[in-house]
Write an enzyme that holds these catalytic residues in place. Structure first.
Site, PDB file in Angstrom:
ATOM      1  N   SER A  93       4.579  -7.999   2.250  1.00  0.00           N
ATOM      2  CA  SER A  93       4.145  -9.112   1.916  1.00  0.00           C
ATOM      3  C   SER A  93       3.118  -9.345   2.649  1.00  0.00           C
ATOM      4  CB  SER A  93       5.306 -10.227   1.843  1.00  0.00           C
ATOM      5  OG  SER A  93       4.922 -11.412   1.779  1.00  0.00           O
ATOM      6  N   TYR A 153      12.019 -14.319   6.603  1.00  0.00           N
ATOM      7  CA  TYR A 153      11.468 -13.450   5.533  1.00  0.00           C
ATOM      8  C   TYR A 153      10.176 -12.781   5.799  1.00  0.00           C
ATOM      9  CZ  TYR A 153       9.273 -12.445   1.015  1.00  0.00           C
ATOM     10  OH  TYR A 153       8.366 -11.597  -0.052  1.00  0.00           O
TER      11      TYR A 153
END
Length: 252
Positions: free
Chosen positions: A144, A158
């Site tokens: 990401s 995350y």
């Protein structure tokens, strides 16, 4: 069954929705056979039927919770035996739960860590066993843009798990394992089930098909690292690495 047709076999985890689902469609359209797994087998089977009808490719499906490391190894090896070989493994399964650390929601953060990193490590272990035996293979880790810097509040865990995937990829590349290509893909804002709650007008949000097409193109080129879509995420990636944390905080 041990036949090899088309461009090869791609194994995709977390393929029942979002980026994994669309990657499966696009890889099949390019001529790949598919080994798909996810927890929601009903959706997975519907996807498989759709792809078979649209492309004629072979699609095998299996239910899998990637936090069960024993099941991960069993499923991956069963796919390899069934197809005869696995050419590419896309470690995609992940969740986006999270809360500011120390606010009483450790369950959400631990679940994210177990799925996004520990589960990814189990998938990587199984994939590398197959690739070492074959003396070839392409490992793809879906990270990401949030992996590039530490993120705050609900994104802290995350982002840390996705940074872990990038580090894992680099470590494997440094081994120079015979026949192994390793790619880490950093998607920007691509519409998916995970971010369906995000306001539609979020800046730089790309629709699923367009965003995944950029991911698949980077994967097909076996890029070692890709920020996708390249615009605007490649320059944003450069900026994120250089900016002081005080500025990054305001941006996120």
């Amino acid at each position: 069954m041990r036949h090899r047709t088309g461009k090869g076999v791609v194994l995709v985890t977390g393929a029942s929705s979002g980026l994994g689902e669309e990657m499966a469609r696009q890889f099949a359209a390019l001529g790949y056979d598919l080994a798909l797994c996810a927890r929601r087998t009903d959706r997975l089977d519907l996807l498989a039927q759709e792809i078979r009808s649209a492309t004629g490719r072979r699609v095998a499906t299996t239910g899998l919770d990637v936090t069960d490391s024993v099941a991960v190894a069993s499923v991956f090896h069963a796919f390899a035996q069934d197809f005869g070989a696995i050419d590419r493994v896309v470690v995609n399964a992940g969740i986006g739960r999270g809360a500011p650390i120390g606010t009483g929601r450790s369950d959400a953060n631990l679940a994210t860590a177990m799925t996004n990193f520990v589960g990814a490590l189990a998938q990587t272990e199984a994939a590398l066993e197959i690739f070492r035996r074959q003396s070839r293979g392409h490992l793809v880790l879906i990270s990401s843009m949030s992996a590039l810097r530490g993120m705050r509040r609900s994104m802290t865990t995350y982002a840390a798990t996705k940074a872990g995937l990038a580090s894992l990829a680099e470590g494997l590349r440094s081994e120079n394992i015979r026949g192994l290509d390793v790619s880490v893909v950093h998607p920007g804002y691509i519409r998916s089930e995970m971010n369906a709650h995000v306001v539609q007008k979020t800046r730089f949000m790309t629709d699923t098909e367009t965003g995944v097409r950029a991911m698949v193109e980077a994967i097909e080129k076996r890029r070692t690292k890709a920020y996708v879509p390249a615009w605007p995420w490649a320059p944003i990636g450069i900026a994120l690495k250089a900016l002081p944390l005080s500025v990054v905080r305001r941006l996120t």
